[in-house]
Design a protein around this motif. Structure first.
Motif, PDB file in Angstrom:
ATOM      1  N   PRO A 185      26.744  82.942  69.462  1.00 14.73           N
ATOM      2  CA  PRO A 185      27.991  82.243  69.804  1.00 14.73           C
ATOM      3  C   PRO A 185      29.194  83.132  69.530  1.00 14.73           C
ATOM      4  O   PRO A 185      29.255  83.814  68.506  1.00 14.73           O
ATOM      5  CB  PRO A 185      27.979  81.015  68.885  1.00 14.73           C
ATOM      6  N   PRO A 186      30.186  83.149  70.436  1.00 16.46           N
ATOM      7  CA  PRO A 186      31.337  84.040  70.250  1.00 16.46           C
ATOM      8  C   PRO A 186      32.309  83.494  69.216  1.00 16.46           C
ATOM      9  O   PRO A 186      32.526  82.285  69.117  1.00 16.46           O
ATOM     10  CB  PRO A 186      31.971  84.088  71.644  1.00 16.46           C
ATOM     11  N   ASP A 187      32.882  84.409  68.420  1.00 11.59           N
ATOM     12  CA  ASP A 187      33.993  84.047  67.538  1.00 11.59           C
ATOM     13  C   ASP A 187      35.315  84.050  68.294  1.00 11.59           C
ATOM     14  O   ASP A 187      36.254  83.336  67.925  1.00 11.59           O
ATOM     15  CB  ASP A 187      34.050  85.019  66.358  1.00 11.59           C
ATOM     16  N   VAL A 188      35.429  84.898  69.335  1.00 14.63           N
ATOM     17  CA  VAL A 188      36.584  84.915  70.231  1.00 14.63           C
ATOM     18  C   VAL A 188      36.063  84.540  71.612  1.00 14.63           C
ATOM     19  O   VAL A 188      35.426  85.352  72.292  1.00 14.63           O
ATOM     20  CB  VAL A 188      37.270  86.300  70.255  1.00 14.63           C
ATOM     21  N   ASP A 189      36.305  83.284  72.015  1.00 14.30           N
ATOM     22  CA  ASP A 189      35.810  82.759  73.290  1.00 14.30           C
ATOM     23  C   ASP A 189      36.858  83.003  74.375  1.00 14.30           C
ATOM     24  O   ASP A 189      37.994  82.532  74.283  1.00 14.30           O
ATOM     25  CB  ASP A 189      35.521  81.269  73.148  1.00 14.30           C
ATOM     26  N   VAL A 190      36.493  83.762  75.415  1.00 18.06           N
ATOM     27  CA  VAL A 190      37.431  84.089  76.490  1.00 18.06           C
ATOM     28  C   VAL A 190      37.112  83.318  77.763  1.00 18.06           C
ATOM     29  O   VAL A 190      37.646  83.633  78.834  1.00 18.06           O
ATOM     30  CB  VAL A 190      37.416  85.604  76.776  1.00 18.06           C
ATOM     31  N   SER A 191      36.230  82.296  77.655  1.00 20.40           N
ATOM     32  CA  SER A 191      35.822  81.581  78.858  1.00 20.40           C
ATOM     33  C   SER A 191      36.973  80.801  79.493  1.00 20.40           C
ATOM     34  O   SER A 191      36.930  80.492  80.682  1.00 20.40           O
ATOM     35  CB  SER A 191      34.668  80.628  78.528  1.00 20.40           C
ATOM     36  N   GLY A 192      38.009  80.465  78.724  1.00 18.39           N
ATOM     37  CA  GLY A 192      39.113  79.696  79.280  1.00 18.39           C
ATOM     38  C   GLY A 192      40.197  80.529  79.936  1.00 18.39           C
ATOM     39  O   GLY A 192      41.150  79.975  80.497  1.00 18.39           O
ATOM     40  N   PHE A 193      40.104  81.857  79.912  1.00 16.81           N
ATOM     41  CA  PHE A 193      41.119  82.720  80.495  1.00 16.81           C
ATOM     42  C   PHE A 193      40.808  83.007  81.963  1.00 16.81           C
ATOM     43  O   PHE A 193      39.643  82.947  82.388  1.00 16.81           O
ATOM     44  CB  PHE A 193      41.216  84.037  79.720  1.00 16.81           C
ATOM     45  N   PRO A 194      41.836  83.329  82.756  1.00 18.79           N
ATOM     46  CA  PRO A 194      41.592  83.673  84.163  1.00 18.79           C
ATOM     47  C   PRO A 194      40.702  84.905  84.283  1.00 18.79           C
ATOM     48  O   PRO A 194      40.733  85.803  83.442  1.00 18.79           O
ATOM     49  CB  PRO A 194      43.011  83.941  84.710  1.00 18.79           C
ATOM     50  N   ASN A 195      39.880  84.919  85.354  1.00 18.71           N
ATOM     51  CA  ASN A 195      38.978  86.033  85.673  1.00 18.71           C
ATOM     52  C   ASN A 195      37.947  86.271  84.576  1.00 18.71           C
ATOM     53  O   ASN A 195      37.443  87.383  84.423  1.00 18.71           O
ATOM     54  CB  ASN A 195      39.759  87.327  85.926  1.00 18.71           C
ATOM     55  N   SER A 196      37.610  85.236  83.802  1.00 17.67           N
ATOM     56  CA  SER A 196      36.642  85.412  82.720  1.00 17.67           C
ATOM     57  C   SER A 196      35.223  85.603  83.239  1.00 17.67           C
ATOM     58  O   SER A 196      34.328  85.928  82.450  1.00 17.67           O
ATOM     59  CB  SER A 196      36.686  84.210  81.774  1.00 17.67           C
ATOM     60  N   GLU A 197      35.000  85.432  84.551  1.00 16.92           N
ATOM     61  CA  GLU A 197      33.648  85.613  85.073  1.00 16.92           C
ATOM     62  C   GLU A 197      33.172  87.064  84.989  1.00 16.92           C
ATOM     63  O   GLU A 197      31.962  87.341  85.051  1.00 16.92           O
ATOM     64  CB  GLU A 197      33.580  85.144  86.534  1.00 16.92           C
ATOM     65  N   ILE A 198      34.099  88.030  84.832  1.00 18.45           N
ATOM     66  CA  ILE A 198      33.683  89.430  84.719  1.00 18.45           C
ATOM     67  C   ILE A 198      33.316  89.787  83.277  1.00 18.45           C
ATOM     68  O   ILE A 198      32.865  90.897  83.017  1.00 18.45           O
ATOM     69  CB  ILE A 198      34.795  90.379  85.217  1.00 18.45           C
ATOM     70  N   VAL A 199      33.510  88.867  82.352  1.00 20.77           N
ATOM     71  CA  VAL A 199      33.206  89.104  80.940  1.00 20.77           C
ATOM     72  C   VAL A 199      31.795  88.605  80.661  1.00 20.77           C
ATOM     73  O   VAL A 199      31.418  87.502  81.068  1.00 20.77           O
ATOM     74  CB  VAL A 199      34.216  88.404  80.020  1.00 20.77           C
ATOM     75  N   SER A 200      31.006  89.404  79.983  1.00 18.20           N
ATOM     76  CA  SER A 200      29.639  89.018  79.627  1.00 18.20           C
ATOM     77  C   SER A 200      29.648  87.995  78.496  1.00 18.20           C
ATOM     78  O   SER A 200      30.608  87.889  77.724  1.00 18.20           O
ATOM     79  CB  SER A 200      28.835  90.252  79.199  1.00 18.20           C
ATOM     80  N   ARG A 201      28.546  87.234  78.424  1.00 17.70           N
ATOM     81  CA  ARG A 201      28.451  86.240  77.344  1.00 17.70           C
ATOM     82  C   ARG A 201      28.419  86.922  75.974  1.00 17.70           C
ATOM     83  O   ARG A 201      28.999  86.429  75.016  1.00 17.70           O
ATOM     84  CB  ARG A 201      27.188  85.388  77.544  1.00 17.70           C
ATOM     85  N   VAL A 202      27.718  88.028  75.888  1.00 21.90           N
ATOM     86  CA  VAL A 202      27.743  88.859  74.678  1.00 21.90           C
ATOM     87  C   VAL A 202      28.347  90.191  75.118  1.00 21.90           C
ATOM     88  O   VAL A 202      27.649  91.055  75.638  1.00 21.90           O
ATOM     89  CB  VAL A 202      26.340  89.046  74.084  1.00 21.90           C
ATOM     90  N   HIS A 203      29.668  90.366  74.899  1.00 14.21           N
ATOM     91  CA  HIS A 203      30.374  91.502  75.510  1.00 14.21           C
ATOM     92  C   HIS A 203      30.691  92.607  74.502  1.00 14.21           C
ATOM     93  O   HIS A 203      30.307  93.762  74.690  1.00 14.21           O
ATOM     94  CB  HIS A 203      31.681  91.015  76.157  1.00 14.21           C
TER      95      HIS A 203
END
Length: 260
Positions: A185-203
């Motif tokens: 589980p991420p400590d800094v969750d970026v799923s709510g930001f625009p264009n977050s689809e290019i970010v991996s779940r474990v980045h």
């Protein structure tokens, strides 16, 4: 597709050299869990978060030359400390107490006209006793006086696209950056930001060692960039105030590392 780490050109799968700038491309493999193309030196799958190291699907990355102990030069042993010689104190010679004048306490005599001796009644008066000065008054602080506060260092990431501040937690030593998943589980969750689809779940991870922060890519699909320079998987970068962190290519999910 294989993205060139130098010019971001998309090359076909299986290519070993960039078609645009002729830069050697990293070797890739398929994730044994979901089939997504990942780099062979990745630790986790950027699509599903599968642990590639535990499954034996990827070879362990070699230890960077900068981390090896052979490059550390041998230091000369320090000179032994010299104990200082004691210095004899220049104490002033003791002065013996002066003997009191024996005639100070004796009565003063005067000779009269008849030749007889009369004793003087007046004697030397003793000095008045010194009165101890009263202690100075103690200042009592007012109820509304300001109290001294300790300054606490604040470390956060500033999302440039939305000007949102994300304060980094201070009680953990490894801060995971990514999107919600079942493995880490991420400590800094970026799923709510625009264009977050290019970010991996474990980045990526931010490692805290004392007052120093290090950024490390953990095998993301689209890579991590620091000040527009790709960060190789397995390497880490010491973060400084103002460093620009891009998750994925295209500089679409960007943060500034800030310390205040």
């Amino acid at each position: 597709m294989i993205v060139c780490p130098n010019c971001n050109h998309q090359n076909p799968d299986g290519a070993t050299q960039c078609e645009a700038c002729y830069t050697p491309l990293p070797s890739t493999m398929s994730c044994p869990n979901c089939g997504t193309t990942v780099q062979t030196d990745a630790s986790f799958c950027g699509q599903c978060g599968f642990n590639l190291k535990a499954s034996g699907a990827a070879e362990s990355p070699e230890t960077p030359a900068s981390m090896s102990g052979s490059d550390i030069p041998d230091l000369d042993p320090p000179d032994p400390l010299i104990e200082p010689e004691p210095i004899a104190g220049n104490s002033p010679p003791s002065t013996p107490n002066p003997q009191p004048d024996p005639s100070a306490d004796l009565p003063v005599t005067q000779v009269g006209q008849s030749g007889t001796t009369t004793e003087a009644a007046e004697k030397i008066a003793p000095p008045p006793e010194e009165t101890a000065a009263p202690p100075p008054p103690v200042a009592t602080p007012k109820s509304g006086s300001a109290k001294t506060q300790l300054q606490v260092q604040s470390v956060y990431l500033l999302h440039l696209q939305t000007q949102t501040k994300i304060e980094l937690p201070s009680h953990i030593r490894v801060i995971h950056i990514g999107k919600p998943n079942d493995q880490i589980p991420p400590d800094v969750d970026v799923s709510g930001f625009p264009n977050s689809e290019i970010v991996s779940r474990v980045h990526a991870d931010i490692r805290v060692e004392g007052d120093t922060y290090y950024l490390e890519d953990v095998g993301s699909a689209n890579g991590t960039y620091v000040n527009h320079t790709p960060l190789p998987s397995g390497d880490r970068h010491r973060l400084r105030t103002g460093d620009r962190i891009s998750l994925g290519k295209g500089d679409m999910v960007t943060f500034l590392f800030q310390v205040s």
